[in-house]
Design an enzyme around this catalytic site. Structure first.
Site, PDB file in Angstrom:
ATOM      1  N   HIS A   1       0.829  -1.207   0.000  1.00 46.08           N
ATOM      2  CA  HIS A   1       0.000   0.000   0.000  1.00 46.08           C
ATOM      3  C   HIS A   1       0.865   1.260   0.000  1.00 46.08           C
ATOM      4  CE1 HIS A   1      -3.671   2.312   1.348  1.00 46.08           C
ATOM      5  NE2 HIS A   1      -2.708   3.136   1.726  1.00 46.08           N
ATOM      6  N   GLU A   2       1.761   1.344   0.954  1.00 48.09           N
ATOM      7  CA  GLU A   2       2.593   2.552   1.054  1.00 48.09           C
ATOM      8  C   GLU A   2       3.498   2.684  -0.168  1.00 48.09           C
ATOM      9  OE1 GLU A   2       1.694   4.712   3.012  1.00 48.09           O
ATOM     10  OE2 GLU A   2       0.456   3.440   4.291  1.00 48.09           O
TER      11      GLU A   2
ATOM     12  N   HIS B   1       1.622   4.463  -2.882  1.00 46.03           N
ATOM     13  CA  HIS B   1       1.688   5.929  -2.724  1.00 46.03           C
ATOM     14  C   HIS B   1       3.041   6.439  -3.227  1.00 46.03           C
ATOM     15  CE1 HIS B   1      -2.016   6.639  -0.621  1.00 46.03           C
ATOM     16  NE2 HIS B   1      -1.707   5.897   0.432  1.00 46.03           N
TER      17      HIS B   1
ATOM     18  N   HIS C   1       3.206   6.671  -6.936  1.00 48.24           N
ATOM     19  CA  HIS C   1       2.432   7.835  -7.394  1.00 48.24           C
ATOM     20  C   HIS C   1       3.297   9.094  -7.294  1.00 48.24           C
ATOM     21  CE1 HIS C   1      -1.863   9.815  -7.088  1.00 48.24           C
ATOM     22  NE2 HIS C   1      -1.380   9.887  -8.303  1.00 48.24           N
TER      23      HIS C   1
HETATM   24 ZN    ZN Z   1      -2.948   5.204   1.977  1.00 49.94          ZN
END
Ligand code: ZN
Length: 651
Positions: free
Chosen positions: A440-441, A444, A447
């Site tokens: 998940h991290e 980010h 992105h």
């Molecule tokens: Zn998040």
């Protein structure tokens, strides 16, 4: 700090006093670059305060923050600059803008208005005072939660009371006590301790002690957030009304995908309606399960029983023990596999750079390069809990790079977590949920790192909050695919992949109590929106009790009278805006990520073509186009909630 502020101030004055004709370069570009050195310095200090805090640093940060925050708030209130932007907006150059530049101009004007640019002098003064006070008290809110969390420890001196707890957790509690020079086994309110006890420990007395301590964090003594909460809510509402919005949710959501609080509430209400029947069934099934084991006279479930019996029920139904997966998730292998995956999808190469200075010996530093060897940037990874580090997991951007003057400026970022550390002579062995957290991290981080946006303030993760979790949450999907798991899930001693029957059990168990999981998130989303839309201090009294009343409907067991989750809800209240009125975005983004992943599943989960399409339309674009359009460009249609309901076993 005062030098950096001075620099930013003089650039603001220069922007306002710009002689001659207004152009994109002498107005909009100057605005975009104005606070860059200040942003960088504040970002670094804020980061160190999060991961390596000490009293002097915290004090210095808190001392600098009000002035810096007042400066940022003051930018849209700077009348001459606002006039300059409006003058530029009326030029033929502005009328002929397109793409990101056009969007930047329009968003800037909306943002200036939302920050009070069109208010009269008295209104502007009041708005500034509100923002300064909000910054101070929300910072205090977060500190209270951290300090109240650290204040608590539970020492167990009789080993027999640890029955049920997995060996990893026993060893780590032992080492935790030893580090403090104490006898026995020490449990804190930090996530790995708390969830291990709630899920596995047989003794209901200990579970209850920890649950009670956790659910009343920051409600007593010097760390009492109940004194701060009504003021935060009141100030946010006053601010919204001053700016011409009905409430804080409408103010915050104006430039997000949902646009209004009403739209976000109806989105949640729709999902709630599709979830509630299964939620009730699941809770009845859990009670029946308990009674099938302990006899028909076994009592109703208390909140500190739910996770414990649910784990037993899961084990009975699926013969699946989450702890059985731990040996397959060695942290170093997980990150290697993750780097392999993104190499396949996006062609990028990640290499560790030992010897780079870091803030703690446990921190690693990596470089990221494109397939052609072009340097994309660097990032730090800081995965283990420490007392001088805040809880949770997050990504932060230290330098936002991108195309600039015909070249490319590299990015710098970091990812942090509070994962199970190495213990008892074994390496760090993670739960599957912790593996998802890393993915998940890292989503980010991608992105941020893959951003190719020329305008700094619209680059990377500077997107609408209800869009920002798409790149992160979509990564979690790979943690459920056999082929992807085989890249990294290897037994730390034997090197064997996850046995097929264990994998099948893990997949089947995925939808276990999925309605409860969904209801919990929906409950937080409702509390957040209702506190910011409907809550009235005169009518509804204590906001903590008000929130408890709402959460009750979404809770599988009756919440204790003292339950005060809102007082520790740092997502909503530890910064002036934070996730305030935006918690629904998690579910919103889940709809997007489940839906978007169907394209990977159809095209192949390692498909470079689909990967490049995702990179081109989403990861590289930041906020340079409307997120709804970016999504349509990738999927070729509007988002559809069906994929999420199917993934959760609810459709
Ligand atoms: Zn998040």
């Amino acid at each position: 700090m005062s030098k950096l502020l001075e620099g930013a101030r003089s650039r603001l004055e220069a922007l306002a006093a710009q002689p001659g004709e207004r152009t994109f370069d002498n107005t909009m570009h100057v605005l975009d670059a104005m606070t860059e050195p200040l942003d960088y310095a504040m970002g670094v200090v804020r980061h160190l305060e999060s991961v390596a805090t000490y009293p002097e640093l915290r004090a210095a940060f808190n001392a600098a923050q009000p002035e810096v925050s007042a400066f940022y708030t003051g930018i849209p209130l700077h009348a001459e600059s606002w006039k300059g932007i409006k003058t530029f907006a009326a030029t033929s150059e502005a009328a002929g803008l397109n793409g990101a530049r056009r969007r930047f101009l329009h968003k800037t004007m909306d943002t200036f208005r939302r920050h009070g640019a069109d208010l009269d002098p008295a209104g502007k003064a009041r708005l500034e005072a509100i923002d300064v006070e909000l910054t101070q008290i929300t910072t205090k809110f977060g500190e209270n939660v951290l300090d109240a969390t650290n204040q608590f420890e539970l020492l167990v001196t009789n080993e027999s009371r640890l029955a049920g707890l997995p060996p990893t957790a026993v060893v780590s509690a032992r080492e935790s006590a030893q580090r403090k020079g104490k006898e026995g086994w020490r449990f804190t309110l930090q996530a790995p301790d708390y969830f291990a006890v709630m899920t596995y420990l047989d003794d209901p007395g200990i579970r209850r002690q920890l649950y009670d301590a956790f659910s009343v964090r920051a409600t007593t003594g010097e760390y009492d957030n109940r004194k701060i909460l009504p003021r935060i809510i009141e100030l946010r509402r006053e601010k919204a009304r001053l700016l011409g919005f009905a409430d804080f949710a409408d103010l915050v959501l104006e430039d997000r995908m949902a646009h209004t609080g009403a739209r976000a509430l109806s989105f949640l209400a729709d999902l709630k309606e599709k979830t509630v029947r299964r939620f009730r069934e699941e809770n009845l099934e859990l009670l029946e399960f308990r009674r099938s084991v302990e006899g028909p006279a076994a009592p109703e479930l208390e909140p500190w029983d739910v996770a414990y019996y649910a784990e037993k029920q899961r084990a009975a139904l699926y013969d699946f023990d989450e702890e059985a997966l731990r040996p397959y998730f060695r942290l170093e292998k997980v990150t290697e596999g993750l780097f392999d995956l993104v190499n396949r999808l996006y062609g990028i190469r990640v290499t560790e750079e030992p010897g780079t200075p870091v803030w703690d010996p446990a921190v690693r530093y990596y470089n990221m390069r494109d397939e052609e060897g072009v340097y994309i940037g660097g990032f730090y990874a800081d995965w283990y809990p420490r007392e001088n580090k805040r809880g949770g997991a997050w990504m932060d951007s230290l330098i936002t790079g991108g195309p600039a003057a015909g070249t490319f400026r590299p990015h710098l970022g970091l990812i942090c977590g509070n994962l199970t550390p190495p213990a008892g002579g074994k390496p760090a062995l993670l739960t599957h949920r912790e593996v998802e957290t890393i993915f998940h991290e890292f989503g980010h981080l991608l992105h941020h790192m893959l951003s190719r946006v020329e305008i700094r303030s619209m680059a990377g993760t500077n997107v609408a909050w209800d869009f920002v979790e798409l790149p992160s949450q979509i990564m979690e999907n790979w943690c459920w695919e056999r082929q992807a798991l085989d890249l990294f899930a290897r037994h730390w001693e034997t090197g064997e992949p996850i046995p097929e029957d264990l994998f099948q059990k893990m997949k089947r168990a995925r939808t276990f109590r999925a309605a409860n999981t969904q209801m919990r998130q929906l409950g937080f989303g409702f509390v957040d929106l209702l506190v910011h839309v409907k809550y009235d201090p005169a009518r509804d009294g204590d906001p903590v009790a008000y929130a408890r009343g709402i959460l009750q409907e979404f809770s599988p067991a009756p919440l204790p009278e003292a339950h005060a989750m809102l007082a520790a809800f740092t997502h909503l209240f530890s910064s002036p805006v934070g996730y305030g009125a935006g918690y629904y975005s998690y579910k919103w983004a889940e709809v997007l990520d489940a839906d978007a992943f169907t394209r990977f599943r159809e095209g192949g989960i390692f498909s470079r073509d689909v990967g490049q399409a995702f990179r081109a339309n989403i990861l590289s674009k930041g906020d340079s186009e409307d997120p709804a359009e970016l999504y349509r460009a990738f999927m070729g249609r509007e988002p559809d909630p069906r994929a999420l309901l199917i993934r959760s076993g609810l459709a």
